[in-house]
Design an enzyme around this catalytic site. Structure first.
Site, PDB file in Angstrom:
ATOM      1  NE  ARG A  50      42.349  59.301  43.337  1.00 61.03           N
ATOM      2  CZ  ARG A  50      41.450  60.312  43.380  1.00 61.03           C
ATOM      3  NH1 ARG A  50      40.250  60.143  42.837  1.00 61.03           N
ATOM      4  NH2 ARG A  50      41.755  61.448  43.939  1.00 61.03           N
ATOM      5  CE1 TYR A 102      45.527  33.264  42.765  1.00 57.31           C
ATOM      6  CE2 TYR A 102      44.141  35.052  43.522  1.00 57.31           C
ATOM      7  CZ  TYR A 102      45.388  34.481  43.379  1.00 57.31           C
ATOM      8  OH  TYR A 102      46.487  35.131  43.868  1.00 57.31           O
ATOM      9  CG  ASP A 180      39.593  34.594  36.767  1.00 54.46           C
ATOM     10  OD1 ASP A 180      40.425  34.615  35.826  1.00 54.46           O
ATOM     11  OD2 ASP A 180      39.928  34.757  37.955  1.00 54.46           O
ATOM     12  CE  LYS A 205      48.593  35.291  38.721  1.00 52.71           C
ATOM     13  NZ  LYS A 205      47.278  34.851  39.125  1.00 52.71           N
TER      14      LYS A 205
HETATM   15  C1  LIG Z   1      46.349  35.257  40.062  1.00 48.34           C
HETATM   16  C2  LIG Z   1      44.929  35.123  39.797  1.00 48.34           C
HETATM   17  C3  LIG Z   1      44.030  36.101  40.205  1.00 48.34           C
HETATM   18  C4  LIG Z   1      44.471  37.316  40.987  1.00 48.34           C
HETATM   19  O1  LIG Z   1      45.341  38.125  40.266  1.00 48.34           O
HETATM   20  P1  LIG Z   1      46.519  39.017  40.921  1.00 48.34           P
HETATM   21  O2  LIG Z   1      47.074  39.717  39.748  1.00 48.34           O
HETATM   22  O3  LIG Z   1      47.474  38.084  41.595  1.00 48.34           O
HETATM   23  O4  LIG Z   1      45.870  39.917  41.916  1.00 48.34           O
HETATM   24  C5  LIG Z   1      42.689  35.935  39.892  1.00 48.34           C
HETATM   25  N1  LIG Z   1      42.266  34.839  39.212  1.00 48.34           N
HETATM   26  C6  LIG Z   1      43.107  33.881  38.814  1.00 48.34           C
HETATM   27  C7  LIG Z   1      42.578  32.698  38.070  1.00 48.34           C
HETATM   28  C8  LIG Z   1      44.466  33.980  39.085  1.00 48.34           C
HETATM   29  O5  LIG Z   1      45.298  33.014  38.695  1.00 48.34           O
END
Ligand SMILES: *Cc1c(COP(=O)(O)O)cnc(C)c1O
Length: 390
Positions: A50, A102, A180, A205
């Site tokens: 952890r 998002y 982000d 992604k």
């Molecule tokens: C998918 C996404 C997230 C969240 O990520 P997860 O891995 O699905 O929890 C945050 N920001 C953006 C721009 C995303 O496309």
């Protein structure tokens, strides 16, 4: 020693000394919950997974070095990363955020963070004057602004926010800038080098890139923040599991080539969509008359492979979603498989209706993530779907 981005994707952080001395070429999956102590008061550096795990540490080192960051943290998902970051912020403070985000981030902010008494002020950050105004209003109300939170390009309407200018403004007000960077990844955009304090990424992604694992990353050069995040990881247990860390490392090896190839295919599709009857508008930061074109060009080395487009009628949007064959109708993005999404009912379903309307998230908007398939095959699939041969 330092290597180019593309080489670092393959080798990992050149400064990082692997824990393993077998000569293995790929990072081992240390599937161990706990680690024995050589003696009383002595640790190998690993006590309990952890807190820290060698495979996760390797993944964190790769992403940190791609972002030119001192610290990297790997989480079980992008949302776990965002949650950990907000857990590191003091309750009772304010965060100014892009209003085109998002959907999962908006849901987190409007529910769990709200209940922690973190006030979210949403504004269109693609116009710096709006951010200025938000700071003034917050300060007039006696609120302490911890951070400005942006996505650029934004999701799904592809608005561009000036990272450098927003960072300067945030710093004038003693606030942090969070970016982000999921859509462009450090391959095309380096927010920390532009003045941002923290980078958030959904590793699910482009980084992992194969639609096969969930992961999230935070990177920063801020010592105090890193210490707080480290405490959150240790305490809440949202760190990335060893096998998923291995998949992240493996996915990142091909990040540079995937980003290039997917962008090239995206541009071929855009050329086709732009003259396609039934398509009324394409949103992509690489289109010259898109509002953020110049800013994106000044702060990123590419435009990526994410696009959104409007069609003439909701019936056509539904027809496309029902008829695509090669392109899959699914949430998510950035993988080798092309995916088409209906933000209205999928990623942005939890965004309040009036906000969706204002942002142009309508029943005629589709979002496309272009994968690694052949451009002509993808175009043929869109063409047949557009004309609805179900
Ligand atoms: C998918 C996404 C997230 C969240 O990520 P997860 O891995 O699905 O929890 C945050 N920001 C953006 C721009 C995303 O496309």
């Amino acid at each position: 020693m330092s290597y180019s981005f593309r080489t670092t994707c393959v080798t990992g952080n050149p400064q990082y000394k692997p824990r393993d001395n077998t000569g293995c070429i790929t990072v081992p999956i240390y599937q161990s919950a706990t680690f024995a102590h050589p003696s009383l008061g002595v640790s190998t550096g690993f006590d309990y997974s952890r807190l820290e795990n060698p495979t996760r540490e390797y993944a964190e080192q790769v992403v940190a070095s791609l972002d030119h960051a001192k610290y990297g943290f790997a989480f079980s998902s992008g949302m776990a990363a965002v949650t950990a970051l907000f857990d590191a912020f003091d309750a009772g403070t304010t965060v100014i955020s892009s209003d085109d985000l998002y959907g999962g981030s908006i849901r987190l902010f409007n529910t769990i963070e709200k209940s922690r008494n973190i006030t979210l002020t949403y504004t269109d950050t693609s116009n710096l004057a709006n951010v200025k105004k938000s700071f003034e209003t917050a300060e007039k109300n006696g609120e302490r602004v911890t951070a400005v939170y942006i996505e650029t390009p934004s999701n799904p309407t592809m608005l561009i926010t000036d990272i450098k200018k927003t960072a300067e403004l945030a710093h004038e007000h003693h606030a942090l800038l969070v970016v982000d960077n999921t859509f462009l990844t450090p391959y095309f955009q380096q927010p920390l080098s532009l003045g941002a304090d923290i980078v958030v990424q959904s590793g699910t992604k482009f980084l992992c890139g194969h639609n096969d694992t969930l992961a999230g990353f935070l990177t920063t050069n801020n010592d105090e923040l890193a210490e707080r995040i480290s405490f959150v990881v240790k305490t809440t247990g949202s760190g990335l599991a060893p096998f998923d860390s291995y998949l992240a490392v493996r996915g990142i090896k091909t990040l540079a080539v995937r980003m290039e190839a997917q962008q090239k295919t995206a541009q071929e599709i855009i050329s086709w969509l732009s003259i396609c009857p039934g398509v009324t508008k394409v949103l992509y930061p690489g289109i010259k008359d898109n509002s953020g074109y110049e800013i994106n060009k000044s702060q990123a080395t590419g435009f990526g492979s994410m696009m959104s487009f409007y069609v003439d009628t909701p019936e056509r949007a539904e027809k496309i979603l029902r008829s695509v064959k090669l392109i899959r109708f699914a949430e998510s993005l950035g993988g080798v498989e092309s995916l088409i999404t209906y933000p209205l009912t999928q990623t942005h379903a939890d965004v309040p209706e009036e906000d969706r309307k204002r942002k142009g998230i309508t029943n005629t908007l589709l979002r496309l993530s272009v994968g690694l398939e052949d451009a002509q095959d993808l175009i043929a699939d869109l063409a047949q779907a557009m004309n609805g041969s179900e």
